[in-house]
Design a protein around this motif. Structure first.
Motif, mmCIF file in Angstrom:
data_model
loop_
_atom_site.group_PDB
_atom_site.id
_atom_site.type_symbol
_atom_site.label_atom_id
_atom_site.label_comp_id
_atom_site.label_asym_id
_atom_site.label_seq_id
_atom_site.Cartn_x
_atom_site.Cartn_y
_atom_site.Cartn_z
ATOM 1 N N ILE A 167 4.621 6.088 -2.778
ATOM 2 C CA ILE A 167 5.634 6.233 -3.798
ATOM 3 C C ILE A 167 4.880 5.860 -5.126
ATOM 4 C CG2 ILE A 167 7.749 5.944 -4.848
ATOM 5 C CD1 ILE A 167 9.095 6.227 -2.295
ATOM 6 N N LEU A 168 4.923 6.373 -6.173
ATOM 7 C CA LEU A 168 4.112 6.014 -7.366
ATOM 8 C C LEU A 168 5.273 5.896 -8.375
ATOM 9 C CD1 LEU A 168 1.247 5.623 -9.049
ATOM 10 C CD2 LEU A 168 1.580 8.085 -9.727
ATOM 11 N N ILE A 169 5.177 4.507 -8.943
ATOM 12 C CA ILE A 169 6.140 3.956 -9.896
ATOM 13 C C ILE A 169 5.471 4.048 -11.293
ATOM 14 C CG2 ILE A 169 7.328 2.020 -10.736
ATOM 15 C CD1 ILE A 169 7.426 0.984 -7.697
ATOM 16 N N GLN A 170 5.997 5.127 -11.857
ATOM 17 C CA GLN A 170 5.415 5.689 -13.292
ATOM 18 C C GLN A 170 6.129 4.810 -14.391
ATOM 19 O OE1 GLN A 170 5.949 9.902 -11.942
ATOM 20 N NE2 GLN A 170 3.578 9.846 -12.196
ATOM 21 N N THR A 175 8.330 -0.634 -16.699
ATOM 22 C CA THR A 175 9.420 -1.561 -17.607
ATOM 23 C C THR A 175 10.507 -2.130 -16.452
ATOM 24 O OG1 THR A 175 10.666 0.380 -18.319
ATOM 25 C CG2 THR A 175 8.982 -0.431 -19.653
ATOM 26 N N SER A 176 10.746 -1.058 -15.451
ATOM 27 C CA SER A 176 11.695 -1.515 -14.339
ATOM 28 C C SER A 176 11.222 -1.172 -12.964
ATOM 29 C CB SER A 176 13.168 -0.861 -14.755
ATOM 30 O OG SER A 176 14.000 -1.198 -13.846
ATOM 31 N N PRO A 177 10.358 -2.116 -12.587
ATOM 32 C CA PRO A 177 9.670 -1.593 -11.076
ATOM 33 C C PRO A 177 10.585 -1.559 -10.028
ATOM 34 C CG PRO A 177 9.096 -3.965 -11.760
ATOM 35 C CD PRO A 177 9.622 -3.237 -13.132
ATOM 36 N N LEU A 178 11.664 -2.168 -9.918
ATOM 37 C CA LEU A 178 12.592 -2.214 -8.922
ATOM 38 C C LEU A 178 13.538 -0.781 -9.090
ATOM 39 C CD1 LEU A 178 13.530 -3.845 -6.403
ATOM 40 C CD2 LEU A 178 15.287 -4.645 -7.822
ATOM 41 N N ARG A 210 10.892 7.004 -13.627
ATOM 42 C CA ARG A 210 10.226 7.881 -13.257
ATOM 43 C C ARG A 210 9.207 7.678 -12.011
ATOM 44 N NH1 ARG A 210 5.379 9.944 -16.003
ATOM 45 N NH2 ARG A 210 5.170 12.073 -15.873
ATOM 46 N N VAL A 211 9.352 8.401 -11.059
ATOM 47 C CA VAL A 211 8.656 8.138 -9.912
ATOM 48 C C VAL A 211 8.041 9.577 -9.424
ATOM 49 C CG1 VAL A 211 8.957 7.269 -7.443
ATOM 50 C CG2 VAL A 211 10.571 6.745 -9.458
ATOM 51 N N GLY A 212 6.894 9.269 -8.773
ATOM 52 C CA GLY A 212 6.191 10.444 -8.138
ATOM 53 C C GLY A 212 5.870 9.969 -6.663
ATOM 54 N N ILE A 213 5.398 11.127 -6.071
ATOM 55 C CA ILE A 213 5.220 11.023 -4.521
ATOM 56 C C ILE A 213 3.688 11.170 -4.226
ATOM 57 C CG2 ILE A 213 5.349 12.107 -2.358
ATOM 58 C CD1 ILE A 213 8.303 12.683 -3.456
ATOM 59 N N ILE A 214 2.829 10.501 -3.643
ATOM 60 C CA ILE A 214 1.669 10.459 -3.227
ATOM 61 C C ILE A 214 1.531 11.152 -1.977
ATOM 62 C CG2 ILE A 214 -0.609 9.449 -3.088
ATOM 63 C CD1 ILE A 214 0.936 6.963 -4.835
ATOM 64 N N GLU A 250 0.759 -1.374 -0.063
ATOM 65 C CA GLU A 250 -0.105 -0.064 0.001
ATOM 66 C C GLU A 250 0.882 1.204 0.062
ATOM 67 O OE1 GLU A 250 -3.386 0.237 -0.262
ATOM 68 O OE2 GLU A 250 -3.071 -1.995 -0.912
ATOM 69 N N PHE A 251 2.244 0.955 -0.296
ATOM 70 C CA PHE A 251 2.987 2.165 -0.145
ATOM 71 C C PHE A 251 3.674 2.759 -1.547
ATOM 72 C CE2 PHE A 251 7.284 4.097 0.211
ATOM 73 C CZ PHE A 251 7.079 5.054 0.887
ATOM 74 N N PHE A 252 4.206 1.452 -2.409
ATOM 75 C CA PHE A 252 4.631 1.187 -3.514
ATOM 76 C C PHE A 252 3.671 1.031 -4.514
ATOM 77 C CE2 PHE A 252 8.659 0.059 -1.149
ATOM 78 C CZ PHE A 252 9.417 1.320 -1.189
ATOM 79 N N LYS A 253 3.012 1.990 -5.198
ATOM 80 C CA LYS A 253 2.122 1.756 -6.092
ATOM 81 C C LYS A 253 2.493 1.964 -7.783
ATOM 82 C CE LYS A 253 -1.474 1.143 -4.691
ATOM 83 N NZ LYS A 253 -1.922 -0.256 -3.948
ATOM 84 N N THR A 254 2.158 1.326 -8.592
ATOM 85 C CA THR A 254 2.545 1.322 -10.071
ATOM 86 C C THR A 254 1.501 1.631 -10.743
ATOM 87 O OG1 THR A 254 3.951 -0.769 -9.557
ATOM 88 C CG2 THR A 254 3.553 -0.024 -11.948
ATOM 89 N N SER A 255 1.778 2.896 -11.746
ATOM 90 C CA SER A 255 0.922 3.387 -12.695
ATOM 91 C C SER A 255 1.457 3.851 -13.818
ATOM 92 C CB SER A 255 -0.360 4.163 -11.782
ATOM 93 O OG SER A 255 -1.257 4.850 -12.827
ATOM 94 N N CYS A 256 1.021 3.687 -14.925
ATOM 95 C CA CYS A 256 1.463 4.394 -16.254
ATOM 96 C C CYS A 256 0.809 5.730 -16.484
ATOM 97 C CB CYS A 256 1.094 3.582 -17.450
ATOM 98 S SG CYS A 256 2.112 2.212 -17.633
ATOM 99 N N ASP A 257 -0.362 5.902 -15.598
ATOM 100 C CA ASP A 257 -1.116 7.284 -15.792
ATOM 101 C C ASP A 257 -1.319 8.125 -14.650
ATOM 102 O OD1 ASP A 257 -2.868 9.284 -16.543
ATOM 103 O OD2 ASP A 257 -4.485 7.903 -16.939
ATOM 104 N N ALA A 258 -0.799 9.055 -14.345
ATOM 105 C CA ALA A 258 -0.621 9.915 -13.252
ATOM 106 C C ALA A 258 -2.157 10.296 -12.958
ATOM 107 C CB ALA A 258 0.270 11.153 -13.554
ATOM 108 N N ALA A 259 -3.068 10.143 -13.821
ATOM 109 C CA ALA A 259 -4.310 10.509 -13.234
ATOM 110 C C ALA A 259 -5.079 9.115 -12.876
ATOM 111 C CB ALA A 259 -5.233 10.866 -14.522
ATOM 112 N N ASP A 260 -4.515 8.170 -12.721
ATOM 113 C CA ASP A 260 -4.899 6.685 -12.332
ATOM 114 C C ASP A 260 -5.419 7.014 -10.813
ATOM 115 O OD1 ASP A 260 -5.431 4.355 -11.466
ATOM 116 O OD2 ASP A 260 -3.832 3.232 -12.739
ATOM 117 N N THR A 261 -6.805 6.496 -10.339
ATOM 118 C CA THR A 261 -7.360 6.737 -9.003
ATOM 119 C C THR A 261 -6.998 5.410 -8.154
ATOM 120 O OG1 THR A 261 -9.261 5.348 -10.237
ATOM 121 C CG2 THR A 261 -9.325 7.889 -9.857
ATOM 122 N N ALA A 262 -6.096 4.464 -8.694
ATOM 123 C CA ALA A 262 -5.973 3.405 -7.934
ATOM 124 C C ALA A 262 -5.231 3.742 -6.351
ATOM 125 C CB ALA A 262 -4.931 2.440 -8.676
ATOM 126 N N TYR A 263 -4.649 5.007 -6.474
ATOM 127 C CA TYR A 263 -3.991 5.377 -5.097
ATOM 128 C C TYR A 263 -4.581 6.497 -4.486
ATOM 129 C CZ TYR A 263 -2.289 8.536 -9.016
ATOM 130 O OH TYR A 263 -2.360 9.326 -9.959
#
Length: 288
Positions: free
Chosen positions: A204-207, A210-213, A217-221, A184-197
């Motif tokens: 931390i949003l992994i954007q 292709t390389s989740p580890l 490109r990373v964001g902060i929620i 519930e801390f590391f969340k993966t999404s290709c779309d910064a508008a995703d409502t999953a988080y």
């Protein structure tokens, strides 16, 4: 801390104020080693002066290339006003983004941490992480059972011994070895508008899937919003997020409380010296 700290904590129940609030109710006190938790206004300045400086900051941040020296100067001047808002009013992140846009830039996150704690966050965080990395990786390899399986999967995903890859491995492995739940801390999404988080208070949003580890490109929620976007790697995002938690007086995410306390107490040596059993055990193992 200054006179403001005394005033906001006034009116608590005591021998001479039996009808006041319970002494522990909403007490405004530093909990994580903050040196300048609630400072006084600069000498000779009042709230209206600082509000003018705040508005100047907002206007400057609207420019394509804000003047970094001016931003730092005005952020220094308005520090006490900002801390009073953050500590006493606990504003929503959306409001803070509007009122203090400079605070959500990487350079000012580090500057604000320095103002609050008196420590160079970037230097201390990465210096400590790198000093523990070899011992952490060795410990990850020794773990058995379900924890060992989860850590083995991370080790398998680590493609090189480059510093950023090793830092990613350590930061992804720390919550596993400390018994936290990073799902519930590391969340993966290709779309910064995703409502999953949208329900994530801190994460931390992994954007870059292709390389989740070690994403590029990373964001902060914060409070379900992408407060910062496009950070170049996960370790950098984690460090900036830690600084934002101090700058915005936020609680650590419950699902990652041991990990954040390890960073605070062991890596950065901030706050109380007494460690929880899990953190003390890990510290002892890393010292062997």
């Amino acid at each position: 801390m200054g006179r403001l700290d005394v005033s906001v904590n006034g009116g608590k129940r005591g021998r001479h104020t039996p009808d006041g609030d319970h002494p522990s109710k909403d007490l405004k006190r530093p909990k994580k080693g903050e040196l300048n938790f609630l400072p006084d206004y600069p000498e000779g300045m009042a709230g209206h002066n600082l509000e003018g400086a705040r508005q100047l900051l907002v206007q400057e941040m609207m420019k394509a290339k804000p003047d970094a020296l001016l931003v730092k100067k005005e952020m220094d001047v308005t520090f006490a006003l900002r801390r009073q808002e953050v500590v006493n009013e606990k504003p929503a992140i959306n409001l803070m983004l509007q009122r203090w846009p400079a605070l959500f830039t990487e350079s000012q996150v580090y500057q604000e941490f320095g103002r609050v704690v008196g420590t160079n966050l970037r230097e201390s965080f990465f210096g400590s992480l790198d000093s523990y990395s070899a011992s952490l990786v060795e410990l990850f390899r020794k773990k058995k059972g379900l924890t060992g399986q989860l850590l083995a999967a991370l080790l398998h995903q680590t493609k090189s011994s480059e510093p950023t890859d090793i830092r990613c491995l350590c930061l992804r492995g720390l919550p596993i070895i400390l018994g936290d739940d990073p799902s519930e801390f590391f969340k993966t999404s290709c779309d910064a508008a995703d409502t999953a988080y949208s329900q994530i208070p801190v994460g931390i949003l992994i954007q870059d899937e292709t390389s989740p580890l070690n994403p590029s490109r990373v964001g902060i929620i914060l409070e379900g919003n992408v407060a910062m976007d496009g950070l170049p790697n996960l370790p950098q995002a984690f460090c900036v997020l830690f600084g934002l938690i101090y700058a915005l007086h936020l609680d650590y995410p419950k699902c990652m409380k041991h990990t954040f306390n390890f960073v605070q107490q062991v890596m950065l040596k901030l706050g109380k010296s007494q460690l929880s059993p899990k953190i003390q055990t890990l510290k002892n193992q890393l010292a062997e």
